[in-house]
Design an enzyme around this catalytic site. Sequence first.
Site, PDB file in Angstrom:
ATOM      1  N   GLU A 178       0.862  -1.191   0.000  1.00 12.64           N
ATOM      2  CA  GLU A 178       0.000   0.000   0.000  1.00 12.64           C
ATOM      3  C   GLU A 178       0.893   1.235   0.000  1.00 12.64           C
ATOM      4  OE1 GLU A 178      -3.215   1.024  -0.420  1.00 12.64           O
ATOM      5  OE2 GLU A 178      -2.228   2.969  -0.211  1.00 12.64           O
ATOM      6  N   ASN A 186     -10.043   4.756  -2.451  1.00  4.38           N
ATOM      7  CA  ASN A 186     -11.375   5.298  -2.742  1.00  4.38           C
ATOM      8  C   ASN A 186     -12.472   4.471  -2.071  1.00  4.38           C
ATOM      9  OD1 ASN A 186     -10.703   7.477  -4.263  1.00  4.38           O
ATOM     10  ND2 ASN A 186     -11.322   6.619  -6.236  1.00  4.38           N
ATOM     11  N   ALA A 192     -23.054   4.561  -0.087  1.00  4.37           N
ATOM     12  CA  ALA A 192     -24.423   4.040  -0.185  1.00  4.37           C
ATOM     13  C   ALA A 192     -24.531   2.556   0.161  1.00  4.37           C
ATOM     14  CB  ALA A 192     -24.975   4.305  -1.577  1.00  4.37           C
ATOM     15  N   HIS A 385     -19.761  12.746 -10.520  1.00  7.00           N
ATOM     16  CA  HIS A 385     -20.777  12.499  -9.497  1.00  7.00           C
ATOM     17  C   HIS A 385     -21.507  13.824  -9.287  1.00  7.00           C
ATOM     18  CE1 HIS A 385     -22.716  11.544  -5.745  1.00  7.00           C
ATOM     19  NE2 HIS A 385     -22.230  10.312  -5.762  1.00  7.00           N
ATOM     20  N   GLU A 398     -25.218   9.385  -2.636  1.00  8.82           N
ATOM     21  CA  GLU A 398     -26.457   9.187  -3.363  1.00  8.82           C
ATOM     22  C   GLU A 398     -27.525   8.584  -2.447  1.00  8.82           C
ATOM     23  OE1 GLU A 398     -25.143   7.676  -7.024  1.00  8.82           O
ATOM     24  OE2 GLU A 398     -27.098   6.884  -7.566  1.00  8.82           O
ATOM     25  N   ARG A 401     -30.370  10.772  -1.484  1.00 11.02           N
ATOM     26  CA  ARG A 401     -31.482  10.807  -2.445  1.00 11.02           C
ATOM     27  C   ARG A 401     -32.246   9.485  -2.405  1.00 11.02           C
ATOM     28  NH1 ARG A 401     -28.238  11.658  -7.424  1.00 11.02           N
ATOM     29  NH2 ARG A 401     -26.410  11.615  -6.082  1.00 11.02           N
ATOM     30  N   ARG A 422     -25.815   8.762 -12.642  1.00 10.39           N
ATOM     31  CA  ARG A 422     -24.988   9.899 -12.227  1.00 10.39           C
ATOM     32  C   ARG A 422     -24.664  10.825 -13.393  1.00 10.39           C
ATOM     33  NH1 ARG A 422     -21.011   6.559  -8.137  1.00 10.39           N
ATOM     34  NH2 ARG A 422     -22.507   6.522  -6.430  1.00 10.39           N
ATOM     35  N   HIS A 525     -15.354  11.407 -10.246  1.00 13.09           N
ATOM     36  CA  HIS A 525     -15.580  10.419  -9.199  1.00 13.09           C
ATOM     37  C   HIS A 525     -14.978   9.060  -9.524  1.00 13.09           C
ATOM     38  CE1 HIS A 525     -17.323   8.700  -5.734  1.00 13.09           C
ATOM     39  NE2 HIS A 525     -18.149   7.916  -6.386  1.00 13.09           N
ATOM     40  N   GLU A 555     -11.204  -0.865  -9.404  1.00  9.57           N
ATOM     41  CA  GLU A 555     -11.280   0.305 -10.289  1.00  9.57           C
ATOM     42  C   GLU A 555     -10.131   0.374 -11.298  1.00  9.57           C
ATOM     43  OE1 GLU A 555     -12.050   3.998  -8.191  1.00  9.57           O
ATOM     44  OE2 GLU A 555     -12.090   5.144 -10.055  1.00  9.57           O
ATOM     45  N   ARG A 565     -20.901   4.306 -14.135  1.00  8.82           N
ATOM     46  CA  ARG A 565     -21.066   3.305 -13.076  1.00  8.82           C
ATOM     47  C   ARG A 565     -22.280   3.635 -12.222  1.00  8.82           C
ATOM     48  NH1 ARG A 565     -19.977   3.120  -7.921  1.00  8.82           N
ATOM     49  NH2 ARG A 565     -18.428   4.790  -7.784  1.00  8.82           N
ATOM     50  N   GLY A 568     -23.175   1.971  -5.944  1.00  7.76           N
ATOM     51  CA  GLY A 568     -23.278   0.678  -5.262  1.00  7.76           C
ATOM     52  C   GLY A 568     -22.616  -0.443  -6.039  1.00  7.76           C
ATOM     53  N   ALA A 570     -19.486  -0.229  -7.351  1.00  9.44           N
ATOM     54  CA  ALA A 570     -18.038  -0.287  -7.115  1.00  9.44           C
ATOM     55  C   ALA A 570     -17.747  -1.270  -5.987  1.00  9.44           C
ATOM     56  CB  ALA A 570     -17.488   1.087  -6.765  1.00  9.44           C
ATOM     57  N   VAL A 571     -18.595  -1.247  -4.952  1.00 11.46           N
ATOM     58  CA  VAL A 571     -18.378  -2.161  -3.832  1.00 11.46           C
ATOM     59  C   VAL A 571     -18.612  -3.597  -4.296  1.00 11.46           C
ATOM     60  CG1 VAL A 571     -19.072  -2.771  -1.481  1.00 11.46           C
ATOM     61  CG2 VAL A 571     -18.982  -0.372  -2.166  1.00 11.46           C
TER      62      VAL A 571
HETATM   63  P1  ADP Z   1     -10.498  -0.490  -5.377  1.00 13.60           P
HETATM   64  O1  ADP Z   1     -11.869   0.014  -5.070  1.00 13.60           O
HETATM   65  O2  ADP Z   1     -10.358  -0.915  -6.768  1.00 13.60           O
HETATM   66  O3  ADP Z   1     -10.023  -1.466  -4.365  1.00 13.60           O
HETATM   67  P2  ADP Z   1      -9.220   1.725  -4.048  1.00 13.60           P
HETATM   68  O4  ADP Z   1      -9.148   3.109  -4.548  1.00 13.60           O
HETATM   69  O5  ADP Z   1     -10.139   1.457  -2.915  1.00 13.60           O
HETATM   70  O6  ADP Z   1      -9.534   0.788  -5.285  1.00 13.60           O
HETATM   71  O7  ADP Z   1      -7.795   1.229  -3.568  1.00 13.60           O
HETATM   72  C1  ADP Z   1      -6.638   1.307  -4.332  1.00 13.60           C
HETATM   73  C2  ADP Z   1      -5.454   1.348  -3.376  1.00 13.60           C
HETATM   74  O8  ADP Z   1      -4.247   1.162  -4.095  1.00 13.60           O
HETATM   75  C3  ADP Z   1      -5.313   2.681  -2.637  1.00 13.60           C
HETATM   76  O9  ADP Z   1      -5.230   2.446  -1.253  1.00 13.60           O
HETATM   77  C4  ADP Z   1      -4.030   3.272  -3.207  1.00 13.60           C
HETATM   78  O10 ADP Z   1      -3.351   4.099  -2.289  1.00 13.60           O
HETATM   79  C5  ADP Z   1      -3.248   2.016  -3.552  1.00 13.60           C
HETATM   80  N1  ADP Z   1      -2.196   2.227  -4.560  1.00 13.60           N
HETATM   81  C6  ADP Z   1      -2.265   2.971  -5.690  1.00 13.60           C
HETATM   82  N2  ADP Z   1      -1.119   2.913  -6.380  1.00 13.60           N
HETATM   83  C7  ADP Z   1      -0.286   2.098  -5.674  1.00 13.60           C
HETATM   84  C8  ADP Z   1       1.059   1.648  -5.861  1.00 13.60           C
HETATM   85  N3  ADP Z   1       1.791   2.042  -6.906  1.00 13.60           N
HETATM   86  N4  ADP Z   1       1.599   0.814  -4.937  1.00 13.60           N
HETATM   87  C9  ADP Z   1       0.877   0.430  -3.844  1.00 13.60           C
HETATM   88  N5  ADP Z   1      -0.387   0.843  -3.612  1.00 13.60           N
HETATM   89  C10 ADP Z   1      -0.971   1.656  -4.507  1.00 13.60           C
END
Ligand code: ADP
Length: 590
Positions: A178, A186, A192, A385, A398, A401, A422, A525, A555, A565, A568, A570-571
């Site tokens: 991470e 995200n 929602a 969004h 959302e 609403r 959206r 978004h 994503e 999209r 709801g 994305a989750v």
């Molecule tokens: P998803 O909904 O697809 O899981 P998120 O936005 O919730 O996507 O999570 C993507 C995660 O990947 C974030 O916590 C972001 O900080 C992490 N991330 C993005 N680029 C890198 C990278 N190069 N190395 C490690 N982690 C990364």
Amino acid sequence: MKKKTIIIGIVVALLVVVAAVLGYFNNRPQKLDGGLKPGTYTATEKGFGGDVTVTVTVGSSKITAVDIKGDSETPTVGGAAIKRLGPAIMKAQSPYVDGISGATVTSNAVRAAAVAALVQAGMEGQAPAPAPQAQSTAPAQRKSETLTTDVVVIGAGGAGMTAALHIVDAGKSVILLEKRAIAGGNSNLATAGMNAAETHYQKEQGIEDSVELFYEDTMKGGHNLGVPALVRTLAEKSAAGIDWLDSIGAPLAKISTTGGQSKPRTHAPADGSAVGSYLVSKFLEQLEAKNVNIMYETAATSLLTDGGKVVGVKAEGKDADYTINAKAVILTTGGFGANLDMIAKYRPDLVGTISTNAPGITGDGIVMAQAVGAGLVDMEQIQLHPTVEQSTAALITEGVRGDGGIMVNAQGKRFTNEMGTRDAVSAEELKQDGQYSYVIFDQAIREGRKAIEKYVTRNLTVQADTIEGLAQKLGMDPATLKATLDDWNDVVDGKKQDTFGRTTGMPIALVKAPYYAIKVAPGIHHTMGGVKINEHAQVETSDGTVIPGFFAAGEVTGGIHGGNRIGGNAVCDFVVYGTIAAESALASLR
Ligand code: ADP
């Protein structure tokens, strides 16, 4: 004359040096050099969601305990900072510790409150400096380490954490990278719920729905750009995703709806909490209990290949560079909504539009995947969004609403079916005077949805005891806003048809004072496009050839949400495809 000038020069230089030295001593971080009054001291500062209170206990020259409370902070963001800053203050014996990247507001509140508490104890105080981010070690001192694991998962958002849990549960080793100091990406912002069809919750609550309808709504909502096999798999495996969440102690029992859905199928926590931070907390608890190695502040920089197979990752941590050899790699780095250069490249018309995205969502995975031959799809499909508060980029869910809220323009008139997709709602909003609108709701909606408490504590809401009073505060004609709500309540009560054709998300009339408004406009978004995958979450080249050892979910991938999209989904995507990516990676190990 010349001599006089030299003397004046020397005097000025000396004064500058003295001033600099004094300045340094005035501003340097205070150490606790004795002279403290032993006892317990408390101070409170405003955090992100509400108050943050720090209680310090000191001896005459030592901090002996630090207790930090901040129950209104988002558990996975500010909460994570709170967890780490107490021990950091103890270790440094100073309140001037590094802030936690990604949780700056909470970090600053903790540090300011700690300073204030210690000043009461006799420390010479000063305002804390803005949260410095921990610096990386200089190149010469950096270590290089090589690690080996069965599977490396890149990105600890919803998809990455789901995948990592399945890998560890199958008895295989996993490293979860991470790049930020906190997990969740995200996914933390998802509010929602999770869409799923034919779930046991729907059956228990008498909601008739089908996988086929979910498939059709998702295809239609995405302007039929989605890849049918990917969308079908999403819909078919959604109920199993809900069951899996039950099994790890993360039930989503409350069902509502979002724009573009023909049936209520958005599953959320029973107590009205936002789904994203709820799931991220549950995932983290599980990952920590199962001793999964989550390497924070470690960014993957490139993928390792051997004869066309992906065999690992190169990554950069704060103090070391890593080569991580793995039998399979799962890419879950999220989209590119926070990378303005990529937005400008694929959608120049969106330059200057505010983004709701977490700071780490910069498309790294897309670049890394492309470098090993992955295909990309639908990169120009970027979702606006419609309800983003513009001074803070806060997303107004959302769900408000879906629970019965409406949107009005600057004149106090409705202008669209608020439960449209959206993109459709954003497009109508951009046609209104000033290109903004207000989300309007009442006390009953506030009571049913916890996310609203944060909007209130962050001062995003305007409230009044009457509809006319609210209109006055918003600078609109009271009679117009009153007529809008009376008309809407007649629609909800079944007395008339809605002019804009709204038929969902209208469980209650807006009648319970006080009344609330939040000023909103569209914001970037979700990036629907991304890495090309098949329904087994295997990454493919643009001609559809599978790249061995390489899987992706969430994503970072494209093809599921098409041109838009549904809220709801994305989750659902990160749970379903995070699981599939893990299953496929596990199968490839055999
Ligand atoms: P998803 O909904 O697809 O899981 P998120 O936005 O919730 O996507 O999570 C993507 C995660 O990947 C974030 O916590 C972001 O900080 C992490 N991330 C993005 N680029 C890198 C990278 N190069 N190395 C490690 N982690 C990364």
